[in-house]
Every structure is written in structure tokens, then in C-alpha cells.
Design a protein around this motif. Sequence first.
Motif, PDB file in Angstrom:
ATOM      1  N   HIS A   1      41.435  53.399  39.568  1.00  0.00           N
ATOM      2  CA  HIS A   1      42.753  53.334  40.205  1.00  0.00           C
ATOM      3  C   HIS A   1      43.704  52.397  39.454  1.00  0.00           C
ATOM      4  O   HIS A   1      43.311  51.686  38.553  1.00  0.00           O
ATOM      5  CB  HIS A   1      42.632  52.988  41.698  1.00  0.00           C
ATOM      6  CG  HIS A   1      42.130  51.622  42.025  1.00  0.00           C
ATOM      7  ND1 HIS A   1      42.267  51.066  43.275  1.00  0.00           N
ATOM      8  CD2 HIS A   1      41.484  50.688  41.290  1.00  0.00           C
ATOM      9  CE1 HIS A   1      41.748  49.874  43.285  1.00  0.00           C
ATOM     10  NE2 HIS A   1      41.263  49.613  42.113  1.00  0.00           N
ATOM     11  N   GLU A   2      44.976  52.470  39.834  1.00  0.00           N
ATOM     12  CA  GLU A   2      46.045  51.735  39.143  1.00  0.00           C
ATOM     13  C   GLU A   2      46.070  52.030  37.646  1.00  0.00           C
ATOM     14  O   GLU A   2      46.228  51.131  36.816  1.00  0.00           O
ATOM     15  CB  GLU A   2      45.922  50.216  39.378  1.00  0.00           C
ATOM     16  CG  GLU A   2      46.050  49.784  40.818  1.00  0.00           C
ATOM     17  CD  GLU A   2      47.387  50.175  41.452  1.00  0.00           C
ATOM     18  OE1 GLU A   2      48.349  50.436  40.720  1.00  0.00           O
ATOM     19  OE2 GLU A   2      47.431  50.260  42.689  1.00  0.00           O
ATOM     20  N   GLY A   3      45.906  53.274  37.314  1.00  0.00           N
ATOM     21  CA  GLY A   3      45.853  53.687  35.905  1.00  0.00           C
ATOM     22  C   GLY A   3      44.407  53.688  35.438  1.00  0.00           C
ATOM     23  O   GLY A   3      43.747  52.657  35.473  1.00  0.00           O
ATOM     24  N   THR A   4      43.929  54.858  35.011  1.00  0.00           N
ATOM     25  CA  THR A   4      42.540  54.924  34.559  1.00  0.00           C
ATOM     26  C   THR A   4      42.367  54.114  33.270  1.00  0.00           C
ATOM     27  O   THR A   4      43.344  53.759  32.603  1.00  0.00           O
ATOM     28  CB  THR A   4      42.119  56.372  34.256  1.00  0.00           C
ATOM     29  OG1 THR A   4      42.956  56.859  33.185  1.00  0.00           O
ATOM     30  CG2 THR A   4      42.270  57.264  35.472  1.00  0.00           C
ATOM     31  N   HIS A   5      41.113  53.867  32.949  1.00  0.00           N
ATOM     32  CA  HIS A   5      40.761  53.149  31.733  1.00  0.00           C
ATOM     33  C   HIS A   5      41.480  53.734  30.512  1.00  0.00           C
ATOM     34  O   HIS A   5      42.111  52.999  29.740  1.00  0.00           O
ATOM     35  CB  HIS A   5      39.245  53.262  31.576  1.00  0.00           C
ATOM     36  CG  HIS A   5      38.645  52.255  30.664  1.00  0.00           C
ATOM     37  ND1 HIS A   5      38.611  50.912  30.947  1.00  0.00           N
ATOM     38  CD2 HIS A   5      38.036  52.390  29.457  1.00  0.00           C
ATOM     39  CE1 HIS A   5      38.006  50.261  29.951  1.00  0.00           C
ATOM     40  NE2 HIS A   5      37.656  51.143  29.039  1.00  0.00           N
ATOM     41  N   GLY A   6      41.433  55.039  30.371  1.00  0.00           N
ATOM     42  CA  GLY A   6      42.049  55.696  29.209  1.00  0.00           C
ATOM     43  C   GLY A   6      43.565  55.533  29.170  1.00  0.00           C
ATOM     44  O   GLY A   6      44.156  55.378  28.092  1.00  0.00           O
ATOM     45  N   ILE A   7      44.191  55.562  30.333  1.00  0.00           N
ATOM     46  CA  ILE A   7      45.646  55.385  30.406  1.00  0.00           C
ATOM     47  C   ILE A   7      46.035  54.005  29.862  1.00  0.00           C
ATOM     48  O   ILE A   7      47.053  53.854  29.170  1.00  0.00           O
ATOM     49  CB  ILE A   7      46.118  55.552  31.870  1.00  0.00           C
ATOM     50  CG1 ILE A   7      45.945  57.000  32.336  1.00  0.00           C
ATOM     51  CG2 ILE A   7      47.567  55.072  32.046  1.00  0.00           C
ATOM     52  CD1 ILE A   7      46.882  57.992  31.692  1.00  0.00           C
ATOM     53  N   HIS A   8      45.233  53.017  30.160  1.00  0.00           N
ATOM     54  CA  HIS A   8      45.563  51.671  29.681  1.00  0.00           C
ATOM     55  C   HIS A   8      45.353  51.532  28.175  1.00  0.00           C
ATOM     56  O   HIS A   8      46.027  50.723  27.527  1.00  0.00           O
ATOM     57  CB  HIS A   8      44.769  50.626  30.464  1.00  0.00           C
ATOM     58  CG  HIS A   8      45.296  50.481  31.855  1.00  0.00           C
ATOM     59  ND1 HIS A   8      46.440  49.784  32.132  1.00  0.00           N
ATOM     60  CD2 HIS A   8      44.891  51.004  33.025  1.00  0.00           C
ATOM     61  CE1 HIS A   8      46.696  49.871  33.430  1.00  0.00           C
ATOM     62  NE2 HIS A   8      45.769  50.609  33.993  1.00  0.00           N
ATOM     63  N   GLY A   9      44.429  52.322  27.640  1.00  0.00           N
ATOM     64  CA  GLY A   9      44.298  52.359  26.189  1.00  0.00           C
ATOM     65  C   GLY A   9      45.578  52.881  25.548  1.00  0.00           C
ATOM     66  O   GLY A   9      46.090  52.314  24.567  1.00  0.00           O
ATOM     67  N   LEU A  10      46.105  53.959  26.116  1.00  0.00           N
ATOM     68  CA  LEU A  10      47.361  54.517  25.598  1.00  0.00           C
ATOM     69  C   LEU A  10      48.511  53.527  25.780  1.00  0.00           C
ATOM     70  O   LEU A  10      49.378  53.403  24.916  1.00  0.00           O
ATOM     71  CB  LEU A  10      47.684  55.832  26.315  1.00  0.00           C
ATOM     72  CG  LEU A  10      46.717  56.981  26.035  1.00  0.00           C
ATOM     73  CD1 LEU A  10      47.018  58.184  26.930  1.00  0.00           C
ATOM     74  CD2 LEU A  10      46.788  57.400  24.556  1.00  0.00           C
ATOM     75  N   ASP A  11      48.499  52.810  26.907  1.00  0.00           N
ATOM     76  CA  ASP A  11      49.552  51.813  27.149  1.00  0.00           C
ATOM     77  C   ASP A  11      49.483  50.702  26.097  1.00  0.00           C
ATOM     78  O   ASP A  11      50.500  50.311  25.513  1.00  0.00           O
ATOM     79  CB  ASP A  11      49.381  51.236  28.559  1.00  0.00           C
ATOM     80  CG  ASP A  11      50.464  50.213  28.905  1.00  0.00           C
ATOM     81  OD1 ASP A  11      51.644  50.469  28.588  1.00  0.00           O
ATOM     82  OD2 ASP A  11      50.129  49.177  29.494  1.00  0.00           O
ATOM     83  N   LEU A  12      48.277  50.227  25.824  1.00  0.00           N
ATOM     84  CA  LEU A  12      48.145  49.095  24.898  1.00  0.00           C
ATOM     85  C   LEU A  12      48.489  49.497  23.465  1.00  0.00           C
ATOM     86  O   LEU A  12      49.312  48.847  22.809  1.00  0.00           O
ATOM     87  CB  LEU A  12      46.718  48.524  24.941  1.00  0.00           C
ATOM     88  CG  LEU A  12      46.521  47.284  24.057  1.00  0.00           C
ATOM     89  CD1 LEU A  12      47.271  46.083  24.632  1.00  0.00           C
ATOM     90  CD2 LEU A  12      45.038  46.931  23.913  1.00  0.00           C
ATOM     91  N   LEU A  13      47.868  50.576  22.999  1.00  0.00           N
ATOM     92  CA  LEU A  13      48.082  50.950  21.601  1.00  0.00           C
ATOM     93  C   LEU A  13      49.391  51.710  21.409  1.00  0.00           C
ATOM     94  O   LEU A  13      50.100  51.496  20.416  1.00  0.00           O
ATOM     95  CB  LEU A  13      46.901  51.797  21.096  1.00  0.00           C
ATOM     96  CG  LEU A  13      47.011  52.300  19.652  1.00  0.00           C
ATOM     97  CD1 LEU A  13      47.174  51.141  18.671  1.00  0.00           C
ATOM     98  CD2 LEU A  13      45.783  53.139  19.280  1.00  0.00           C
ATOM     99  N   GLY A  14      49.708  52.584  22.372  1.00  0.00           N
ATOM    100  CA  GLY A  14      50.873  53.442  22.194  1.00  0.00           C
ATOM    101  C   GLY A  14      52.187  52.765  22.560  1.00  0.00           C
ATOM    102  O   GLY A  14      53.250  53.169  22.099  1.00  0.00           O
TER     103      GLY A  14
END
Lengths: 601, 601
Positions: free
Chosen positions: B449-462
Motif C-alpha cells: 500500500h501507499e505505492g507498491t515497491h516497484g512504484i517507488h523504484g520508478l519514483d526514485l530512479l525516474g
Amino acid sequence: MAPRLLNRRDLEFMLYDWLDVESLAARPRFADHSRETFTAALDTAEQIATDLFAPHNKLSDRQEPQFDGERVSVIPEVKRALDAFSAAGLMAASQDYALGGMQLPLTVEKALTAYFTAANMATASYAFLTIGNANTLLKCASSAQVEHYVRPMLEGRWFGTMCLSEPQAGSSLSDISTRAEPDAGAPGQYRLSGNKMWISAGEHELAENIVHLVLAKIPGADGKLVPGVKGISLFIVPKFLDGGERNDIALAGLNHKMGNRGTTNCLLNFGEGRHRPGGRAGAIGYLVGREGQGLLNMFHMMNEARIGVGLAAAVLGYTGYLHALDYARERPQGRHPAAKDPSSPQLPIIAHTDVRRMLLAQKAYVEGALGLCLYSAHLVDDEHSGDTPEQRQRAGRLLEFLTPITKSWPSQWCLEANSLAIQVHGGYGYTREYNVEQFYRDNRLNQIHEGTHGIHGLDLLGRKATIHDGALLKTMGEEVRATVNTARGVRQLAAHADALDAAWRRIEQVTQALYGAPDLNQTLANATVYLEAVGHVVVAWIWLQQAMAAVAGLPEDDDFRRGKLQACRYFYQWELPKVQPQLDLLAALDTTTLDMQDAWF
Amino acid sequence: MAPRLLNRRDLEFMLYDWLDVESLAARPRFADHSRETFTAALDTAEQIATDLFAPHNKLSDRQEPQFDGERVSVIPEVKRALDAFSAAGLMAASQDYALGGMQLPLTVEKALTAYFTAANMATASYAFLTIGNANTLLKCASSAQVEHYVRPMLEGRWFGTMCLSEPQAGSSLSDISTRAEPDAGAPGQYRLSGNKMWISAGEHELAENIVHLVLAKIPGADGKLVPGVKGISLFIVPKFLDGGERNDIALAGLNHKMGNRGTTNCLLNFGEGRHRPGGRAGAIGYLVGREGQGLLNMFHMMNEARIGVGLAAAVLGYTGYLHALDYARERPQGRHPAAKDPSSPQLPIIAHTDVRRMLLAQKAYVEGALGLCLYSAHLVDDEHSGDTPEQRQRAGRLLEFLTPITKSWPSQWCLEANSLAIQVHGGYGYTREYNVEQFYRDNRLNQIHEGTHGIHGLDLLGRKATIHDGALLKTMGEEVRATVNTARGVRQLAAHADALDAAWRRIEQVTQALYGAPDLNQTLANATVYLEAVGHVVVAWIWLQQAMAAVAGLPEDDDFRRGKLQACRYFYQWELPKVQPQLDLLAALDTTTLDMQDAWF
């Protein structure tokens, strides 16, 4: 459409293209068999598993067995499934014709097993514990005992258990304190008293009788129990005695587990006087094999059970992977990072690279793990029915080396696969409305039972790596090198072969370095890391074998072949490199955990 | 004795010795505060959490909320606990005095939060969602809305939710289709219709009213919804309207989760006509802030919520660790490998190196994670009340960079800690008779929840690694180097400082290499690996800071200090090296997952 339990094509690829089980039919024991009989058995297993085991998997999790103080109730679907399993002859699938068996190779029997566990680990456990019990007795019981106890189990009329642990003796079996006193006037008969913990299938009404195999100690002349494993003997202690009298075994309570809830797990009190067979307290038991050989005899079963645990972990991971794959193909969500138009249709999530990462990791874990388990089963076949004494000895050595890995690696990584299956489902995967959360809960057990993860580390590094002057490790190395040498001749796989070769050399060096430590406590301090590193290299080796079989046997444009090669590439690019820091740590004889003090926590 | 929720000494070490929260009292906003008021607040939180939250944690898991088609019932202990929480003023702990708050620094508020979540994540969630809702409105609502909706929430009379996801729009919020039509004749009032999924605390009778914050789209002149995030606006949609009329919000069903069962999780239907406020269907809602700014406004809350998720994961891991530690000190089992005498007494399992490995890993994960969360909270304080604009901007940048890590790293590694806590307990840990299996089930949510693990990867790198011309990454690097430079002057820590420096340099190189990829899909293909590698290095940095604080502030023979240094050593010897193969993979622009095709699975 219900998701598939297993990928049948993959299972047949492993059995026929890679492990060549057809060639086993050349051995006298399997002379009546052929690819056709194997495939027919797979068809039967898949059908019964699909029709009778899978449908109540969720229900038996939600309505777990209940104990009202007198009786244990289990939902009726469990008995119906197990009766069908027995009626199909599957309790005796690998047994001699003389025992009513089918004489199937163990490799094929394990492939059948895979379907039932993937469909319903909890219900399948009742059957597999019974088979394990029967196999133990077949190794060490008298022929009268075999006739009396094993036959009804192979017919599925009686079920079996293994009673090892006690509340004060789990990993440390040498500390059991269940007593077996000779029963005056009845030679070979004993009266047992003590408490047994974690007894799976220890009580139920699914069968006419339950044959408990119990580890206990016969007191010496001074009335004391012999400390250590030497004092341990093995006994048959049936729930109902001949004539139907109830033996003195009482269910003290059920354990309520996070997963695998459908299998009763019991605290059993032997000889507390709840029942009074022959007019007095004490559970009547019969010595199996020789006095003091109990643990040795039980280990026949435990090695087999350990392959079974690894296989269960592998196929729970496998079916979870197939669930996640189906979901990822159907669920639309999001667009590619570079896509600018928010009114374009959403993509199925398998179009996202990170979802493919999670699926590919699952594929690499579960197909690697299933391959490892079937390879180990094939070694059992070779050990039992190999053509030459050399082949049989060699297979036995490899099996001894691989057993702790076959138990532990799938238990660790196919749990991770189940976690990834949840993750692919997003929030849906976290709900009980979907199936994958149960696989995750069920699978968490496998790192714990039949020897915890840490115990297998000690077994691998402390025992398997050194016994017979290191012959097991040496034999294993020869097998790895043989694979490396062949794979070097295959264009797509040559680089993987080099990586595997380097990793194995490093394991040999590290093993030597560990035994150069000043004392055994330091050598074994990081044994779990050793288990995990060697396990990863072993599965890399399994993957290279599968990739070679795919290249050798399948057309180049076959998607299945491409998937195998890509999963192999994943394992070599993403997974194998993880062992480097582990091996560095071991080579440095790191003492961080050894130095840590209780008071510092 | 019930196991401790948290280690109070450690919490105070982090707050006072390391983060020096006492110095915050020099800021005007916190002028009334001091170590004494902070400690008094911690005492209150610990007591209420221990007395009213922890005791029903198991019960609310076993008796999860029920929906009978009309009403949702929740066990009464939940309301008693939340009422005590509100009565102690904790709903407004960090708010302005003018709003009835205590003006505590957010760092301290998060430390209070830690106790409640460790005691009972499910019950605590009702409060924290309300606080998050209130904070969102305080950022963007009108003063009339604040008076009307925020005040009752800060008093604990009304509770709040966040309604973002829809069945077809989870990670992809731009695809929401809930409509908000202007309500004829009532300016600023809208009628909402649509389905919202995964709404935590979406229905219950724990409070007099529920204030839903809802993302919806106002149709254009053509009646169509604007595609993408630009069309999203934010609305207050209360369960009960002024005068007590029921708004048109219907509970369509509860989701039944693997863990965190005590928090209702709802599918809510807005405007389906179940209720008819003002005589007609359509849920009445009030626009918050400006049209089209909905997602931006909601992100205030989401960033805070993400620290909250990381903190929840951290403290679930933390209390699990303390449970395992207590068990390991009490449970006798086995002897040392070199011990020959089986009649010697069994050792407590903490005497086994592998058990200490599992405990030390847990300690390193949970104290590292809690430190990361408190550090992030301290950045929020600096961003809000820092002495200079430069300090505030700098804190904001660090916070932006760290948020995806603060959410994800604890969710990954403190779940692993919970798994190790089960493993330390052996079979007992797998049963619901013990507490640790629930922590493991509860904690599995936090990667989703609050953004899946993968979404946060995209947030950090992207996003985070590149916005403002890479200023976030650069600022982060300056902080890391400042720590490295100081630590190089500390004898015991100089080698760790060198390792951290090398790892950070590598991250900078790898980030550059990733943006040298031919297209964005390739750059972002392995973003999750980037998230995990950077996260591990960041936590190594957090550990080095904690170790420096221990060396600087504590006597050499202090066991607590020794424990901190040993856990830091563990992190540098065992954990930090794991990033090397990850960074190698990223640097090589590996395309294994990108190349994988659907048809090959």
C-alpha cells in the motif's frame, strides 16, 4: 478458468527431455513401464488433484480441524480426496508388485506428488506421511510387522505418523525423554509414556487406524534413560490395538498454525492413563529393528521426507507463479514510462518490465527448485536400482550431499516466489479472496519442519562436506565439472559454464578455508550462509542442465525453449552473483555473529 | 511478562544522543518544549499503547470486522483504545496550539506513533489515517473547511479516510473515473458518483462521522472526464451531512486480508442512490483547493503516509525482534557443536551462533529502519521550522530523495526481520498461540500500500534522481560525504566510512550509466534493483551515524554501545556487500527482464 496447478509441458520436459526417465524402463524393476505408463500416471494424478484436492484447499484453510476435547473433526472433502487417492493405488505407486504397488520409479512418483501438493498441501500431507511411514517400516521392520502394519497403509485404510519431537526436544532429538518399558509377559511389547509435540496427522478420523512411529528410550538396568542418541529406539504404537481396543494415546491439543491449517498438528500424550489397554495405563508399542537404532532407522524416512519438503515448497511456489502469470496477463494497469497519452488504453501489467522481473524471478526459482527435487528423486532411483554398485554408491553420495539443499533451497526461494506472486497481484494478492496469500502462509512452514534451515546448514558444512574424507563434495564437484565441460561446447551457454566453474572452485576453496579455522565453533559459525551459497550454485548447475536439454531437444523457435534459456540467463545474471559476497564473508572467517554477546542485544 | 513493544533506551538514544531533538526546543515553535516534555509524551504513549492497544491485537486479528449488509461491527476494545488516544490529545500532538494541539516536533510525534503501531497496527491505523487526512486539509482547505472538518478530527470525534484507488485504477491514479458534477444551485457543492477500492477505515462506528477525502474528476463542458492526472480534483465527502443526514455512500463490501485484519478495508460506492441526500442520489462533496490540483494536494498526505508506512514496518519488525530475543534467552535447546556430553544441560538457544545471527540481523534491520524513519521525520521538522530558508530547502530535498526509501526499505527488510523472528521460535513461531506470525502477516501489507515497491523504484530512479538537474542526489551525496569525513576520524569506524564512501561513488556512477541508456524504458527497467541498492547504502549511512553517536556519547564498557557497534559492524560486513552485484547489474544495463517476452513464460 482455474489457474493450472503445474505446467505439464515443463514437468514432461524435465522428466523426458532432461532426466530421461524413459531410460529407467531398461532396468528390470521398471521393465513393464514406458513413457506411456508414466504419462498415464501423470494424467491420473493431475485429474484427481484438480477435481478432488484443489477445490477444498481454501475451505480447509478457513475451516481448520476442530478438537472438542473428545474428537477431531475435519471437513468431509478431505476424506473423499484421500479415498480417491488410495483407490487409484497411489499410496503404493513406487512399491513392489508383491505389496500391491505399481513399481513406478521414484522420480515419477515425485512428479505425481507434485500435483497433489500444488493442489492442496494440507490434505496431501496425510497421504505422504503415511507413505513415509510405510517406507521406513519396509527398511527396518520384521516381515510380520510389514504384513500387519504396512499393507493396510499402502491400501490407504490406515494412516501413519512420525513422532519425534517433544516439548523439550525439537532440534535436539538426543534429549527426548519418552520411556519404553518392557511389558512384563509379552516379549517384544513395551509400554510407552511421554509427550510428543508437532505430530502432523497425529489425530483424525480419516482412516480406520493410525500407525504412530515413535522414538523412545528403553531404560537401562538402573531405570535411567541413556543420554544422547544412542539410547533411542523406534516403536510402532497404533491408535487401535488388535481387536479394536483403544491404545493409551491422548490428544492433548491441536496447534493452530499460520498456514497448512488443514493438517492436524498435535501434542500427543502417550501412557498418561486416558485409555487402559489390557487393563492398565501405558501405550502399548512394538520395537522396530534393533534397540538403540531408532534414530538411524528414522533417518531413512527423514531423508525422503526432506526431499518431500523441498518438493512441497517448490510446487507451492510453482502454482503461485502460474496464478501470478495469469493475473498479469489479464489485469490492465498503467502505461510505459515513455508513453505520454493518458487516454491510450491501459496495458496488461505483464507489459511492465518490473512485473516481468517478478515473474521471471518466480520462474527461475520454481523451475530451478522443481528440477532440483526431481534430480534428487532420480538419485534415489539410481541408488536403489542403478545398474552397477559404482553407480549406486555414487548416486547415494550425491544424494547425501544434496539432501540439505533440496530441503532448504526451495523452502527459502519458493517462499520468495510466493511473496512475489502476492506482489504481482497488488492489494488483491493480500486478500483471502485470492489464492496466493495462502500459498505464502502455507509455504512458510517449510523452512521450519523436518530440520530447520539452520540445522541443514550444520548438516551440510559440519557433516556432508567432511564425511568419507570429503568424498561427497568431491563427487559433487565432478558432476558440476562434467556439466561445465559439456556446456562449454554450447554457444549460448559457454559463458554460464565458465561462471559456474568459477563459483564451484570458490566453494572448494572456501570449504578448505573454513576447516582451517582455529576451532569447530568458528568453522560452523556461518554454516547457514554456506548452505545458502552452495544452494545457489547447485541450482545454477541445475539450470545449466535444463538449458542444455532445451538446446539439445527443442526447436530454436520454440517459445518454451526461449523461456528456459531466458530463465537460465536470469539465474546467471541476477542470482548467481549473489553468492560472491557470501563466499567472501565465509572465506574471511567472519566472526561478527560469533563475537556478538547476549548482553549486547 | 509481555515482551516489550520497543526498546525505550534505544528510542531515547536515537532522539536525544543521535538526532538531538532537544535542540529543536530552541526554535520558536517548540519553545515550550524540552527533554522533559518529550519524555513525558513518550511515557503517555507507551502506557496507553501497552494498556489499551497491545492487549487486543490478537483478538482483533481473530475477530476481524464483520459486515452484515447494513452495519460494520468491530470489537469494542478498538473504540476504547482510540478514545483514550484522543483523550490524551494525541490526535493533535504536532498541531498548532490554536487548533488544540501540543506543537510537538514531528520527530517526537513519530516516536509516539511507533509505540501504538508496535502495539497494534490495525487499531492505530484509524488514528493515523485521521491525522493524515487532517494534515492534508490543513495544507489546502479553506479556513471554514478546517473549522468544520479538521477540528472534530483533531478532537477524535470524527475520523478520516483517503479515497484514491478504484477497481480499475490502483497504481495508475490517472485512470480514475469517479465523477463530480456541480450540484445545481449550491455553489462549491458537487455530486459524486463512482467506486473506490481499498479504502482503509472506510466504514465503522468508531466515530460520530467519517470525513472521506475523495479524488474525482469534474467533467468538462462536453460532459467528458479529462484523461490523466490533470483532471483530478480533491473533495471532502462526509458520511453524515450537516443535520445528520446520511450521505450517498454505500459499503459494497469488506476485503478480507491476510493480516492487518482489524482495520476495515472497504469497497465504497459513491452516488449509487443507496441514500438520497436532499432527496436525490449522488454523494454530496465539497471541492478542496483548486480544481485539477487534487493529486498535488493529496501528495502532501501521501509523502507523510509513506513515512508512516515505513515506520509501521520498522516497528512491527522491532517488536518481533524483541519477542524473538526474549524467547531465545528462555528456550533451552541443544549444545555447542564441539560439546560431546549429551547429559550436560541444554543451552538457551541464544548461545547458538546461528540464533545470534538471526537476532543480530533483526537488530540491524529494525534499528536501521527506525533510525531512517526518525531521520526522515526530523527532516520534516527542518523543512517546516528550520532556522534558515537554506536549511528548509535542503531538508525538503533530502526528504524528497529519501521518501521512497523510507517507505520501501523497512517494508522489505523488517518483513525479513519478522520472518527471522518466526524462525528463532521454530515451530512455535508458526503457530497463532505466539505473536510473531501475526507481525509477519501484518507487515506483508507494507510493500503493497501507499505505492507498491516497484512504484517507488520508478519514483526514485525516474524522478527523484533527476529532478532539479539531479540536485536531490547531489545533496544526498553531500550528506553522505559529511558523515564519511567525520567517521574517518573515529578509529573503530574508519573502515566503515571508506566502505560507505566507495558505495556512494558507485551509486553516482551507476546513476549516470543508467541515464546513458538508449531509451527511458531501458533506464528504468531495473529501477527496483536501484531502489534496493540505494536503500541499503542509505541504511549503511544511517548505521554509521548511529555508531558515531554511540561512540561520542556513551561509555566504552556500556553493553548498549557495544550492541550498536556490533550491529553496525554486521551491517557493513554482511549487508552492504550485497549491493555490489546489484550495482554491477545496473551498471551493465542488464536487459534480461526487459527482453523477456510474454509468450516465453
